[in-house]
Design a protein around this motif. Structure first.
Motif, PDB file in Angstrom:
ATOM      1  N   ASP A  34     -46.885  -5.025  -1.895  1.00 47.66           N
ATOM      2  CA  ASP A  34     -47.487  -5.861  -2.932  1.00 47.66           C
ATOM      3  C   ASP A  34     -46.905  -5.486  -4.294  1.00 47.66           C
ATOM      4  O   ASP A  34     -47.340  -4.535  -4.902  1.00 47.66           O
ATOM      5  CB  ASP A  34     -49.006  -5.626  -2.909  1.00 47.66           C
ATOM      6  N   ALA A 118     -46.589  -9.569  -0.298  1.00 48.09           N
ATOM      7  CA  ALA A 118     -47.350 -10.369  -1.243  1.00 48.09           C
ATOM      8  C   ALA A 118     -46.407 -10.941  -2.294  1.00 48.09           C
ATOM      9  O   ALA A 118     -45.477 -10.269  -2.742  1.00 48.09           O
ATOM     10  CB  ALA A 118     -48.425  -9.519  -1.909  1.00 48.09           C
ATOM     11  N   PRO A 120     -47.098 -13.189  -5.696  1.00 44.04           N
ATOM     12  CA  PRO A 120     -47.952 -13.957  -6.599  1.00 44.04           C
ATOM     13  C   PRO A 120     -47.164 -14.920  -7.482  1.00 44.04           C
ATOM     14  O   PRO A 120     -46.040 -14.629  -7.874  1.00 44.04           O
ATOM     15  CB  PRO A 120     -48.607 -12.875  -7.456  1.00 44.04           C
ATOM     16  N   PHE A 146     -49.773 -15.959  -3.474  1.00 47.60           N
ATOM     17  CA  PHE A 146     -51.027 -15.965  -4.208  1.00 47.60           C
ATOM     18  C   PHE A 146     -50.828 -16.925  -5.377  1.00 47.60           C
ATOM     19  O   PHE A 146     -49.837 -16.817  -6.097  1.00 47.60           O
ATOM     20  CB  PHE A 146     -51.375 -14.570  -4.724  1.00 47.60           C
ATOM     21  N   GLU A 150     -56.139 -19.971  -7.177  1.00 47.18           N
ATOM     22  CA  GLU A 150     -57.089 -19.094  -6.479  1.00 47.18           C
ATOM     23  C   GLU A 150     -57.315 -17.780  -7.238  1.00 47.18           C
ATOM     24  O   GLU A 150     -57.960 -16.864  -6.726  1.00 47.18           O
ATOM     25  CB  GLU A 150     -56.634 -18.828  -5.050  1.00 47.18           C
ATOM     26  N   GLY A 152     -54.918 -15.695  -8.150  1.00 48.42           N
ATOM     27  CA  GLY A 152     -53.986 -14.665  -7.693  1.00 48.42           C
ATOM     28  C   GLY A 152     -52.658 -14.616  -8.419  1.00 48.42           C
ATOM     29  O   GLY A 152     -51.709 -14.025  -7.907  1.00 48.42           O
ATOM     30  N   GLU A 157     -51.467  -9.392  -8.347  1.00 49.46           N
ATOM     31  CA  GLU A 157     -52.721 -10.157  -8.320  1.00 49.46           C
ATOM     32  C   GLU A 157     -53.876  -9.444  -9.013  1.00 49.46           C
ATOM     33  O   GLU A 157     -54.924  -9.205  -8.399  1.00 49.46           O
ATOM     34  CB  GLU A 157     -53.156 -10.495  -6.877  1.00 49.46           C
ATOM     35  N   ALA A 160     -57.353 -11.007  -8.646  1.00 48.42           N
ATOM     36  CA  ALA A 160     -57.753 -11.447  -7.300  1.00 48.42           C
ATOM     37  C   ALA A 160     -57.655 -10.295  -6.308  1.00 48.42           C
ATOM     38  O   ALA A 160     -57.196 -10.464  -5.182  1.00 48.42           O
ATOM     39  CB  ALA A 160     -56.890 -12.623  -6.858  1.00 48.42           C
ATOM     40  N   ALA A 164     -56.790 -10.426  -2.314  1.00 48.65           N
ATOM     41  CA  ALA A 164     -55.639  -9.676  -1.805  1.00 48.65           C
ATOM     42  C   ALA A 164     -56.081  -8.700  -0.719  1.00 48.65           C
ATOM     43  O   ALA A 164     -55.463  -8.621   0.353  1.00 48.65           O
ATOM     44  CB  ALA A 164     -54.938  -8.934  -2.945  1.00 48.65           C
ATOM     45  N   ARG A 167     -56.753 -10.503   2.595  1.00 47.87           N
ATOM     46  CA  ARG A 167     -55.520 -10.905   3.294  1.00 47.87           C
ATOM     47  C   ARG A 167     -54.787  -9.689   3.856  1.00 47.87           C
ATOM     48  O   ARG A 167     -54.281  -9.727   4.974  1.00 47.87           O
ATOM     49  CB  ARG A 167     -54.624 -11.690   2.343  1.00 47.87           C
TER      50      ARG A 167
END
Length: 181
Positions: A34, A118, A120, A146, A150, A152, A157, A160, A164, A167
């Protein structure tokens, strides 16, 4: 500790270190990255003004370091803090060193661990890199976008974290299998 449930989670510049580790360490059952990072130096160069970029590109070490030293205190602190892990004596040398930190297709091809990457919206100086990393890894790889809608958007994120986490843990639960154990 159960070695059959060993997972790896990496955030921010860890998005470079984790894929690098996964290329050589194959005991992980799953990994969450991420955001994914392919080239650390892109993020470093994105912070430069056109003047600083020209000084760096022209190899003007002393002028580059002096220009960074004359930046506002907050900006200098950010550069200094981000430079610490590299252990270089000058900012110029740190930028040179950061250019060495790249995930190449050959390195990514060695990754055998299932990976969630991830990605974003409005990823800032890492924008586009998570998708590039996803495209490079040949095995089981999940690319998770993301969106701003939403909540993200933004690097890792920040607004969010619950979304995160949901998920990421769903992905890990499917591979590590903690449910019902």
């Amino acid at each position: 500790m159960n070695p059959e449930r060993l997972a790896l989670y990496a955030i921010s510049q860890g998005g470079y270190w984790a894929p690098r580790a996964l290329a050589f360490e194959h005991r992980f059952v799953a990994a969450v990255i991420d955001d994914g990072v392919v080239d650390v130096s892109e993020a470093w160069h994105a912070m430069l003004s056109p003047i600083l970029k020209a000084l760096f590109d022209n190899g003007e070490r002393d002028a580059f370091d002096a220009a960074i030293a004359s930046l506002p205190a907050n900006t200098r602190r950010t550069f200094t803090w981000r430079a610490k892990p590299y252990g270089c004596q000058s900012f110029f040398d740190t930028f040179l060193e950061a250019a060495r930190y790249k995930i190449t297709p050959d390195l990514a091809a060695r990754i055998r661990t299932p990976v969630l990457i991830a990605d974003p919206e409005q990823g800032g100086y890492l924008a586009g890199q998570p998708e590039r990393l996803y495209d490079m890894i040949p095995g089981e790889t999940v690319h998770v976008r993301f969106t701003e809608a939403e909540g993200g958007a933004g690097h890792c994120e920040p607004m969010a974290r619950s979304l995160a986490a949901q998920r990421f843990f769903d992905f890990l639960d499917d591979r590590v299998g903690l449910t019902g154990s």
